[in-house]
Design a protein around this motif. Structure first.
Motif, PDB file in Angstrom:
ATOM      1  N   UNK A   7       0.867  -1.227   0.314  1.00 34.85           N
ATOM      2  CA  UNK A   7      -0.040   0.165   0.116  1.00 34.85           C
ATOM      3  C   UNK A   7       1.041   1.316   0.076  1.00 34.85           C
ATOM      4  N   UNK A   8       2.004   1.298   0.513  1.00 33.54           N
ATOM      5  CA  UNK A   8       2.582   2.364   0.774  1.00 33.54           C
ATOM      6  C   UNK A   8       3.710   2.815  -0.399  1.00 33.54           C
ATOM      7  N   UNK A   9       4.150   1.756  -1.291  1.00 38.90           N
ATOM      8  CA  UNK A   9       5.088   1.968  -2.225  1.00 38.90           C
ATOM      9  C   UNK A   9       4.454   1.634  -3.593  1.00 38.90           C
ATOM     10  N   UNK A  10       4.256   2.750  -4.305  1.00 41.56           N
ATOM     11  CA  UNK A  10       3.545   2.388  -5.648  1.00 41.56           C
ATOM     12  C   UNK A  10       4.408   1.624  -6.760  1.00 41.56           C
ATOM     13  N   UNK A 187     -13.071   4.244  -3.811  1.00 48.70           N
ATOM     14  CA  UNK A 187     -13.027   4.688  -2.351  1.00 48.70           C
ATOM     15  C   UNK A 187     -11.379   4.248  -1.863  1.00 48.70           C
ATOM     16  N   UNK A 188     -10.864   5.323  -1.550  1.00 45.13           N
ATOM     17  CA  UNK A 188      -9.423   5.178  -1.120  1.00 45.13           C
ATOM     18  C   UNK A 188      -8.588   4.215  -1.868  1.00 45.13           C
ATOM     19  N   UNK A 189      -8.638   4.546  -3.290  1.00 43.54           N
ATOM     20  CA  UNK A 189      -7.990   3.609  -4.302  1.00 43.54           C
ATOM     21  C   UNK A 189      -6.490   3.381  -4.239  1.00 43.54           C
ATOM     22  N   UNK A 190      -6.288   2.208  -3.790  1.00 41.14           N
ATOM     23  CA  UNK A 190      -4.449   2.183  -3.706  1.00 41.14           C
ATOM     24  C   UNK A 190      -3.800   1.868  -5.101  1.00 41.14           C
ATOM     25  N   UNK A 210     -13.260   8.848  -3.959  1.00 38.15           N
ATOM     26  CA  UNK A 210     -13.444   9.212  -2.705  1.00 38.15           C
ATOM     27  C   UNK A 210     -12.412   9.050  -1.726  1.00 38.15           C
ATOM     28  N   UNK A 211     -12.022   9.771  -0.765  1.00 38.32           N
ATOM     29  CA  UNK A 211     -10.727   9.568   0.138  1.00 38.32           C
ATOM     30  C   UNK A 211     -11.203   9.974   1.505  1.00 38.32           C
ATOM     31  N   UNK A 222      -2.231   9.406  -2.731  1.00 37.12           N
ATOM     32  CA  UNK A 222      -2.159   8.200  -3.733  1.00 37.12           C
ATOM     33  C   UNK A 222      -3.188   8.472  -4.452  1.00 37.12           C
ATOM     34  N   UNK A 223      -4.399   8.322  -4.051  1.00 34.09           N
ATOM     35  CA  UNK A 223      -5.575   8.468  -4.762  1.00 34.09           C
ATOM     36  C   UNK A 223      -5.596   9.768  -5.463  1.00 34.09           C
ATOM     37  N   UNK A 224      -5.246  10.797  -5.109  1.00 29.03           N
ATOM     38  CA  UNK A 224      -4.939  11.906  -5.772  1.00 29.03           C
ATOM     39  C   UNK A 224      -4.457  12.030  -7.127  1.00 29.03           C
ATOM     40  N   UNK A 225      -3.202  11.207  -6.900  1.00 27.21           N
ATOM     41  CA  UNK A 225      -2.469  11.154  -8.269  1.00 27.21           C
ATOM     42  C   UNK A 225      -3.198  10.406  -9.444  1.00 27.21           C
ATOM     43  N   UNK A 226      -4.146   9.591  -8.964  1.00 24.52           N
ATOM     44  CA  UNK A 226      -5.066   8.726 -10.077  1.00 24.52           C
ATOM     45  C   UNK A 226      -6.225  10.006 -10.525  1.00 24.52           C
ATOM     46  N   UNK A 227      -6.752  10.634  -9.636  1.00 20.70           N
ATOM     47  CA  UNK A 227      -7.370  11.758 -10.252  1.00 20.70           C
ATOM     48  C   UNK A 227      -6.816  12.771 -11.033  1.00 20.70           C
TER      49      UNK A 227
END
Length: 301
Positions: A7-10, A187-190, A210-211, A222-227
């Motif tokens: 979860x913490x390293x993409x 929601x809180x996409x990883x 959604x976060x 992390x999810x913001x980067x996807x948005x």
């Protein structure tokens, strides 16, 4: 559910990190065997007070455990749908669970969506320590095609993908592979492997992200980067004080191993359900955009 390498390293897959760090395996096994990631019936949350439908009265629903068999692959799934309806009347929504979670952990969310007039299918595949994100994304699509072929009330054309955490990232992978999908709500996409962020950049369908502002498991950035990568149209909704475990119905042992937020789970779940349900109604049924719930900040493009 504290931070884990997946979860913490993409840039790494969960499996890669687990192979490199034996201590992480031990820690995760301790969490699972200790019951920290297993739902507690005593702490289950229902959304009886949630704004479950845009109609005056929410539709009654039924829940069943089914076996999805498509393309030579079979897996169990949770199926939630209205108890009655005309043939072809309900859009299909596939929902992806989070890392090492089962679909049952999202029972209230699935029922809330279904009560608005949707057939919701949530695969129970890829629930182990070494999930295959790409295969899970394909399972979401397999679930949609299975519903269409077996449920008379399912729409033949309208569908969406949704999910939480790992399942949210997988939903983005699914949407990138199947441009015929009409809507996405995560929601809180990883981050996943292959990259959910890269996949978001190729999705034309409208997408809601959604976060929770206090999420320490999958941080909002992390999810913001996807948005940010997703072309318009898209919305980014932040639940003030929301947290990662606030998107699931329960946690065991008084929440040990989970993060915490400034609002309760019983407050967060109805807000999240209203956001996702309103988005689906707007993008799949042409409903007017739902009012923004109190405590939510929405950006759109």
């Amino acid at each position: 559910m504290r931070d884990v390498p997946f979860l913490s390293r993409s840039t790494r897959s969960y499996a890669d990190d687990m192979k490199r760090t034996g201590a992480t395996v031990v820690a995760l096994l301790a969490l699972i065997l200790g019951g920290l990631l297993v739902p507690s019936a005593a702490q289950a949350v229902t959304l009886q007070s949630a704004p479950a439908s845009t109609a005056a009265v929410a539709l009654p629903t039924t829940t069943s455990q089914v076996t999805v068999s498509v393309d030579g692959r079979s897996f169990s799934a949770r199926l939630v749908q209205p108890t009655s309806g005309a043939p072809g009347s309900y859009p299909v929504v596939a929902f992806g669970h989070g890392f090492v979670q089962s679909a049952s952990r999202y029972a209230s969310t699935l029922s809330s969506i279904a009560s608005r007039g949707y057939i919701v299918i949530a695969p129970d595949s890829e629930t182990g320590l070494f999930p295959n994100h790409s295969r899970f994304a394909d399972d979401l699509w397999r679930a949609i095609t299975w519903v269409r072929s077996t449920q008379p009330n399912a729409s033949a054309t309208l569908d969406a993908v949704s999910g939480h955490s790992m399942g949210g990232g997988a939903a983005l992978l699914t949407a990138s592979r199947h441009p015929e999908i009409e809507s996405v709500a995560v929601e809180a996409a990883a981050e996943t492997r292959p990259s959910a962020t890269a996949a978001a950049a190729t999705i034309a369908a409208p997408a809601l992200f959604v976060v929770g502002s206090s999420d320490t498991v999958v941080k909002p950035a992390t999810t913001r980067a996807m948005y940010d990568a997703k072309p318009a149209p898209a919305e980014f909704a932040t639940i003030t004080g929301g947290y990662h475990c606030g998107f699931v119905d329960s946690s065991s042992f008084f929440g040990i191993g989970c993060d915490k937020g400034q609002i309760s789970r019983s407050t967060q779940l109805p807000i999240a359900a209203a956001l996702v349900g309103g988005w689906l109604d707007s993008t799949l049924k042409g409903a007017a955009p739902a009012p923004t719930p109190a405590g939510v900040v929405v950006e759109s493009k």
